[in-house]
Design an enzyme around this catalytic site. Structure first.
Site, PDB file in Angstrom:
ATOM      1  N   PHE A 234      28.932  80.970  54.611  1.00 15.91           N
ATOM      2  CA  PHE A 234      29.547  81.609  53.439  1.00 15.91           C
ATOM      3  C   PHE A 234      30.017  82.995  53.853  1.00 15.91           C
ATOM      4  O   PHE A 234      29.209  83.842  54.234  1.00 15.91           O
ATOM      5  CB  PHE A 234      28.532  81.706  52.303  1.00 15.91           C
ATOM      6  CG  PHE A 234      29.119  82.098  50.972  1.00 15.91           C
ATOM      7  CD1 PHE A 234      29.447  81.129  50.029  1.00 15.91           C
ATOM      8  CD2 PHE A 234      29.341  83.431  50.659  1.00 15.91           C
ATOM      9  CE1 PHE A 234      29.984  81.485  48.801  1.00 15.91           C
ATOM     10  CE2 PHE A 234      29.882  83.799  49.437  1.00 15.91           C
ATOM     11  CZ  PHE A 234      30.205  82.821  48.500  1.00 15.91           C
ATOM     12  N   GLN A 241      34.901  92.813  50.294  1.00 15.89           N
ATOM     13  CA  GLN A 241      33.521  92.908  49.830  1.00 15.89           C
ATOM     14  C   GLN A 241      33.345  94.077  48.862  1.00 15.89           C
ATOM     15  O   GLN A 241      34.171  94.975  48.790  1.00 15.89           O
ATOM     16  CB  GLN A 241      32.579  93.042  51.029  1.00 15.89           C
ATOM     17  CG  GLN A 241      32.487  91.764  51.852  1.00 15.89           C
ATOM     18  CD  GLN A 241      31.638  91.905  53.099  1.00 15.89           C
ATOM     19  OE1 GLN A 241      30.931  92.897  53.274  1.00 15.89           O
ATOM     20  NE2 GLN A 241      31.698  90.915  53.981  1.00 15.89           N
ATOM     21  N   LEU A 245      33.240  89.372  44.427  1.00 17.88           N
ATOM     22  CA  LEU A 245      33.992  88.133  44.624  1.00 17.88           C
ATOM     23  C   LEU A 245      33.130  87.030  45.237  1.00 17.88           C
ATOM     24  O   LEU A 245      33.329  85.850  44.948  1.00 17.88           O
ATOM     25  CB  LEU A 245      35.219  88.401  45.500  1.00 17.88           C
ATOM     26  CG  LEU A 245      36.263  89.339  44.874  1.00 17.88           C
ATOM     27  CD1 LEU A 245      37.380  89.634  45.864  1.00 17.88           C
ATOM     28  CD2 LEU A 245      36.827  88.722  43.595  1.00 17.88           C
ATOM     29  N   GLU A 269      21.501  76.511  53.481  1.00 19.91           N
ATOM     30  CA  GLU A 269      20.895  76.470  54.811  1.00 19.91           C
ATOM     31  C   GLU A 269      20.590  77.883  55.313  1.00 19.91           C
ATOM     32  O   GLU A 269      21.498  78.692  55.495  1.00 19.91           O
ATOM     33  CB  GLU A 269      21.845  75.772  55.797  1.00 19.91           C
ATOM     34  CG  GLU A 269      21.313  75.695  57.216  1.00 19.91           C
ATOM     35  CD  GLU A 269      22.302  75.066  58.180  1.00 19.91           C
ATOM     36  OE1 GLU A 269      21.885  74.722  59.301  1.00 19.91           O
ATOM     37  OE2 GLU A 269      23.483  74.925  57.821  1.00 19.91           O
TER      38      GLU A 269
END
EC number: 2.3.1.48
Length: 413
Positions: A234, A241, A245, A269
């Site tokens: 991700f 940033q 978002l 994960e």
């Protein structure tokens, strides 16, 4: 490079620091759009340049890795003022980076790169996937696409994006994008300026894997297949940033999966701390508006059947749902909700910590065991309060509800 000096390593033997460069500082990343080239630095470079994250044998080294904001086609250029020639430790930088970049990467010739991007767009380049959701934030519009990895353009887009996994996710690694169980979702910012060509810009992406779940003997012969979605990678580009978002991207994807009957659970994960924060806040906000979640049911004596039934309905994994319940209990404690005591909340959280670490604690004497649990609890409590911040949860006290009922009755009279 022909313009740089080549020197014997003998001349640098006594001053190796002058020929050693931090690869994190040397590698400069850019995303270019028609108006600007936006620069950001990698967090990690050890998957490419080794654990020390240094490059030996070059002076004044700069490595430029640029991407088009829309197609993400890469451009690589390497500059230095001098290079040692006869030391086996000196790496070929281009050859080293090429292993992690697609074959479509243009090296050194910036004009050729610009022309190749124009050619792609002139030939009708479109986002190689399906639009699955859209949202607005701070007067800007965003689209989420599920990329078709079976298509040549979809596979190529993933090849262009994947180096960011190594540069921004600790212990990140490439996935096998030809495995049909992998999904790639890309977040784009729409460009609605009347003076532009309306090209969207890539904001971030995530990969997710579909795990088929054995449903048990009773359902095995059923035509319905159940699966778990596992979020693997991700990334929100650093230049985007700090705007919330990532949380919105995650939340909109989760809502899509929540609406799919064949998906029974969403897991993550090996989440790092920053993603845990994002996920916790996003999940709490979802519970805030969910009709399937009853905040009143969350007490230190919460019913186990309710926990399991609600967790399944919300498609949350056990560890994550347990964390959310603990955070909600601390929220109730902080805001003085009746029937919630610090002792009960502490024991509730310590029980999970004990069960999770039972084997390691079994060898300790009682006093040491208590100290370890208290230390772990205190660290977790501090972290939960940090995550909560100024978040407001939709929890009503019983007397608030009674007051509302009284007002409603008076209005009916």
């Amino acid at each position: 490079m022909s313009s740089a000096k080549e020197q014997s390593s003998v001349t640098a033997a006594l001053q190796p620091e002058q020929w050693t460069t931090s690869s994190n500082e040397a590698l400069k990343l850019f995303v270019t759009n028609p108006e600007a080239a936006l620069n950001f630095q990698p967090t990690f470079t050890y998957p490419i340049f080794g654990d020390a994250e240094t490059i030996y044998g070059y002076k004044d080294l700069d490595i430029f890795l640029c991407f088009d904001h829309y197609t993400f086609k890469p451009f690589l250029n390497i500059k230095y003022s001098a290079k040692l020639t006869d030391d086996p430790e000196i790496i070929d930088i281009k050859k080293t980076i090429d292993e992690f970049l697609p074959k479509s990467t243009i090296f050194k010739d910036e004009v050729k790169w610009v022309d190749s991007i124009k050619e792609e767009k002139d030939n009708g380049y479109k986002i190689p996937g399906k639009l699955i959701d859209s949202f607005s934030e701070n007067d800007k519009e965003y689209d989420i696409y599920k990329i078709d990895l079976k298509s040549d353009n979809g596979y190529e887009l993933h090849q262009r994006l994947q180096i960011l996994v190594l540069l921004f996710i600790e212990a990140g690694s490439f996935i096998d994008a030809k495995d049909e169980l992998w999904n790639l979702y890309v977040l784009y910012e729409k460009d609605n300026k009347s003076t532009s060509n309306n090209e969207p810009s890539i904001v971030g992406f995530t990969t997710a894997y579909n795990y088929w779940k054995y449903p048990g003997a009773k359902k095995f012969d059923s035509t319905e297949q159940e699966s778990r979605i596992k979020i693997s990678q991700f990334i929100i580009l650093p230049i985007y940033q700090g705007q919330g978002l990532g949380q919105l991207f995650y939340s909109h994807l989760f809502d899509k999966w929540l609406a799919q009957d064949d998906i029974i659970e969403v897991v993550v994960e090996d989440p790092n701390e920053s993603f845990d924060d994002l996920r916790d806040r996003a999940d709490l906000k979802r519970l805030n508006t969910s009709e399937q979640f009853d905040f009143k049911a969350v007490t230190p004596k919460v019913d186990k059947e309710w926990v399991e039934k609600t967790r399944r309905a919300l498609k949350l994994e056990k560890r994550q749902f347990a964390r959310l319940l603990e955070i909600i209990l601390l929220y109730k404690l902080k805001h003085g909700y009746p029937g919630i005591t610090k002792r009960d909340v502490r024991l509730f959280i310590k029980k999970r910590l004990y069960d999770k670490n039972k084997e390691g604690l079994a060898t300790l004497d009682d006093n040491t065991k208590k100290d370890k649990l208290q230390t772990a609890y205190q660290a977790l409590e501090d972290d939960y309060y940090r995550i909560l911040g100024d978040l407001k949860l939709n929890i009503k006290r019983e007397n608030d509800e009674e007051e509302t009922d009284t007002v409603s009755k008076k209005q009916k009279v």
